[in-house]
Design an enzyme around this catalytic site. Structure first.
Site, PDB file in Angstrom:
ATOM      1  N   LYS A 154     -11.767 -36.730   7.921  1.00 24.70           N
ATOM      2  CA  LYS A 154     -12.762 -36.390   9.143  1.00 24.70           C
ATOM      3  C   LYS A 154     -12.885 -34.977   9.070  1.00 24.70           C
ATOM      4  O   LYS A 154     -11.972 -34.047   8.716  1.00 24.70           O
ATOM      5  CB  LYS A 154     -12.466 -37.133  10.405  1.00 24.70           C
ATOM      6  CG  LYS A 154     -11.178 -36.324  11.205  1.00 24.70           C
ATOM      7  CD  LYS A 154     -11.230 -36.892  12.428  1.00 24.70           C
ATOM      8  CE  LYS A 154     -10.406 -36.203  13.278  1.00 24.70           C
ATOM      9  NZ  LYS A 154     -10.805 -34.973  13.546  1.00 24.70           N
ATOM     10  N   ASP A 183      -9.239 -41.748   9.442  1.00 22.15           N
ATOM     11  CA  ASP A 183      -9.090 -41.343  10.675  1.00 22.15           C
ATOM     12  C   ASP A 183      -7.415 -41.597  11.129  1.00 22.15           C
ATOM     13  O   ASP A 183      -7.135 -42.712  11.371  1.00 22.15           O
ATOM     14  CB  ASP A 183      -9.942 -41.836  12.002  1.00 22.15           C
ATOM     15  CG  ASP A 183      -9.725 -41.422  13.271  1.00 22.15           C
ATOM     16  OD1 ASP A 183      -8.852 -40.813  13.544  1.00 22.15           O
ATOM     17  OD2 ASP A 183     -10.469 -41.843  14.298  1.00 22.15           O
ATOM     18  N   HIS A 184      -6.558 -40.335  11.236  1.00 26.45           N
ATOM     19  CA  HIS A 184      -5.311 -40.571  11.350  1.00 26.45           C
ATOM     20  C   HIS A 184      -4.985 -41.507  12.529  1.00 26.45           C
ATOM     21  O   HIS A 184      -3.787 -41.829  12.500  1.00 26.45           O
ATOM     22  CB  HIS A 184      -4.624 -39.272  11.228  1.00 26.45           C
ATOM     23  CG  HIS A 184      -4.715 -38.357  12.364  1.00 26.45           C
ATOM     24  ND1 HIS A 184      -5.874 -37.638  12.430  1.00 26.45           N
ATOM     25  CD2 HIS A 184      -3.905 -38.503  13.498  1.00 26.45           C
ATOM     26  CE1 HIS A 184      -5.616 -36.894  13.772  1.00 26.45           C
ATOM     27  NE2 HIS A 184      -4.543 -37.372  14.316  1.00 26.45           N
ATOM     28  N   ASP A 241     -15.097 -33.429  18.150  1.00 31.47           N
ATOM     29  CA  ASP A 241     -13.716 -33.330  17.730  1.00 31.47           C
ATOM     30  C   ASP A 241     -12.877 -34.679  18.072  1.00 31.47           C
ATOM     31  O   ASP A 241     -12.180 -35.048  17.230  1.00 31.47           O
ATOM     32  CB  ASP A 241     -12.925 -32.267  18.273  1.00 31.47           C
ATOM     33  CG  ASP A 241     -11.681 -31.943  17.608  1.00 31.47           C
ATOM     34  OD1 ASP A 241     -11.624 -32.012  16.574  1.00 31.47           O
ATOM     35  OD2 ASP A 241     -10.868 -31.588  18.607  1.00 31.47           O
ATOM     36  N   HIS A 246     -11.808 -40.634  17.160  1.00 37.07           N
ATOM     37  CA  HIS A 246     -10.557 -41.193  17.600  1.00 37.07           C
ATOM     38  C   HIS A 246     -10.930 -41.890  19.047  1.00 37.07           C
ATOM     39  O   HIS A 246     -10.417 -43.306  18.748  1.00 37.07           O
ATOM     40  CB  HIS A 246      -9.633 -40.116  18.308  1.00 37.07           C
ATOM     41  CG  HIS A 246      -9.203 -38.841  17.253  1.00 37.07           C
ATOM     42  ND1 HIS A 246      -8.948 -39.481  15.883  1.00 37.07           N
ATOM     43  CD2 HIS A 246      -8.872 -37.742  17.303  1.00 37.07           C
ATOM     44  CE1 HIS A 246      -9.043 -38.445  15.084  1.00 37.07           C
ATOM     45  NE2 HIS A 246      -8.541 -37.359  15.959  1.00 37.07           N
ATOM     46  N   LYS A 341       0.043 -33.755  27.661  1.00 32.90           N
ATOM     47  CA  LYS A 341      -0.260 -34.512  26.456  1.00 32.90           C
ATOM     48  C   LYS A 341      -0.064 -35.815  26.610  1.00 32.90           C
ATOM     49  O   LYS A 341       0.929 -36.337  26.871  1.00 32.90           O
ATOM     50  CB  LYS A 341       0.428 -33.882  25.166  1.00 32.90           C
ATOM     51  CG  LYS A 341       0.313 -34.425  23.862  1.00 32.90           C
ATOM     52  CD  LYS A 341       1.069 -34.083  22.593  1.00 32.90           C
ATOM     53  CE  LYS A 341       1.071 -34.591  21.425  1.00 32.90           C
ATOM     54  NZ  LYS A 341      -0.257 -34.786  20.914  1.00 32.90           N
TER      55      LYS A 341
END
Length: 493
Positions: A154, A183-184, A241, A246, A341
């Protein structure tokens, strides 16, 4: 592990961009761990192709340093020596057909007959067409006994038009079943567990609909700022992004119908149906259903345009217009320089229609899927507090990956995706129509933001949970962001 999936042939993995950061940090540690677990083909070799002038030994030493710094697991010198013997390197330019002809000749000599080939594009998407054209021109994509597959990193396009054009370019030389758009996020164990939570447990699926669920919140927040990515990020922003890939991928797994099987075609068909059931927003709808914001001080970052309007935070309200989800809002948000996070999905169930207990405010049940950093699943429900007449208290049933399976149970996401690509399982990779449908939802928002500057760009304090406008988005519906409540479930441990 020499399964029929590898058809007994030698498998060659060719990495374009092999001298770069992704190869050193992610790809080689993941391939080595597959080798350590005996999940690679019995016969395999890895060829690196890049602009840096490495010999084979210099390439191996470069990757060995990366293993020592980034692998995250222990390995012996003997194991590395055996694995490193499969590593080779050739330098070249991605636009020079003669360099690809040299690569083709090297592979033909080393393979000594029919072989499988996996080509991994660890390069910017702008180079995909040139590399694929040169592979095609030198006959390296011909399946003459062995299979040929191409993994594309990506981002796949920067808008709908560029994604459509890129699909056309790669389809000139490749069939869709040869293309693996990676897409990880989909390689993360916790993301895959969304499907198992839903479909392997009969207690959830009957209530996974508009009759019982009030709304859904998906948060993907980053505590860090730009981290030397300003040159890339300032031209991209949070919507391109994080949301187009995601977050919309997570949304499809939460909202999809049960597939007929877990085969790639059935699974991806259902994901596309979810995206197709979301109506693209008009400019008027963008104004009231989205929030865009930038953290204070962003314009002072190195390599950022001092007049930049690039958003580093976004919040969206979407509706899926199908039988299961009609009328249920999905609130999505992501940002940089956020308080924590965190990647989590909160399923807020409806309140009881009536209460039998006087003077009590019943909290609705809440299911939280923690994707990171404390991976697990929590279910909040109400229980009677002991030694009271009718007082209730929220309690929690919880599952943690670390306590259930061990600290090192969760592999690197690239490890799973590389294994699937080698075995020809495209379930966790994105199909062409899925990419284009996702862009068709994001494009109208981007165009309204960039052309009409609507809604106005908000500002938020670094280290906060975003701008007040994001709280107002939910407050207008009589709701609020629930991540702090969800975090308190973890704090009780």
């Amino acid at each position: 592990m020499n399964t029929p999936l590898y058809n007994g042939l030698l498998t060659t993995i060719v990495i374009f961009g092999a001298s770069g950061d992704l190869t050193q940090r992610k790809l080689i540690p993941s391939l080595f761990n597959l080798f350590h677990k005996r999940r690679t083909p019995k016969k395999f070799q890895i060829f690196g192709f890049g602009g840096t002038a490495f010999t084979d030994e210099q390439f191996r030493e470069h990757l060995h340093k990366g293993m020592q710094e980034f692998a995250g697991y222990e390995f012996t010198d003997e194991e590395w020596t055996v694995f490193a013997s499969s590593l080779h390197y050739t330098s070249g330019k991605y636009t020079e057909t003669s360099d690809f002809q040299n690569l083709a000749e090297m592979l033909t000599v080393s393979e000594e007959g029919e072989a499988n080939r996996l080509f991994y594009m660890a390069v910017p998407p702008t180079l995909f067409p040139a590399i694929i054209d040169n592979l095609d021109a030198t006959g390296q994509l011909v399946e003459n006994g062995g299979w040929r597959r191409v993994v594309l990193e990506k981002p796949f396009g920067t808008d709908l038009a560029s994604a459509v054009e890129l699909n056309k370019q790669v389809h000139k030389a490749l069939h869709e079943n040869q293309i693996y758009r990676i897409d990880h996020y989909l390689g993360k164990e916790t993301v895959q567990n969304i499907l198992f939570t839903r479909f392997a447990n009969t207690i959830f699926e009957p209530i996974w609909n508009r009759n019982y669920i009030d709304h859904v919140q998906i948060t993907v927040s980053e505590k860090v700022g730009l981290e030397h990515r300003a040159g890339f990020y300032d031209g991209v922003g949070v919507l391109r992004d994080m949301f187009q890939n995601h977050i919309l991928q997570i949304l499809t797994l939460v909202a999809m119908e049960p597939p007929a099987s877990f085969s790639a075609s059935h699974l991806r068909n259902e994901k596309v149906k979810v995206l197709s059931a979301i109506t693209p927003m008009t400019p008027e709808q963008v104004a009231v259903n989205t929030v865009r914001a930038q953290y204070k001080g962003y314009r002072n970052e190195e390599k950022v345009n001092p007049k930049s309007t690039t958003p580093t935070y976004a919040a969206l309200r979407l509706y899926i217009n199908n039988w299961r989800w009609k009328g249920v809002p999905f609130y999505l948000r992501s940002g940089k320089n956020i308080a924590e996070k965190q990647t989590q999905i909160i399923i807020q169930f409806k309140e009881p229609p009536t209460t039998m207990f006087p003077m009590q405010t019943m909290k609705p049940n809440m299911l939280v899927l923690y994707l990171q950093p404390d991976e697990g699943v929590h279910l909040r429900f109400e229980a009677k507090a002991p030694d009271t007449v009718n007082e209730t208290r929220s309690v929690d049933m919880e599952f943690h990956y670390e306590s259930a399976f061990g600290k090192s149970a969760i592999p690197e996401s690239y490890e799973r995706l590389l294994l699937d690509a080698l075995q020809g399982d495209a379930s966790l990779f994105t199909r062409a129509d899925e990419v284009e449908t996702a862009w068709s939802l994001i494009d109208p928002i981007l165009q309204t933001w960039e052309t009409h500057q609507t809604p106005p760009l908000a500002v938020y304090k670094p280290g906060s949970w975003g701008p007040p406008e994001a709280y107002d988005l939910l407050a207008r519906d009589g709701r609020r962001w629930l991540n702090e409540e969800a975090s308190r479930l973890l704090d009780k441990e």
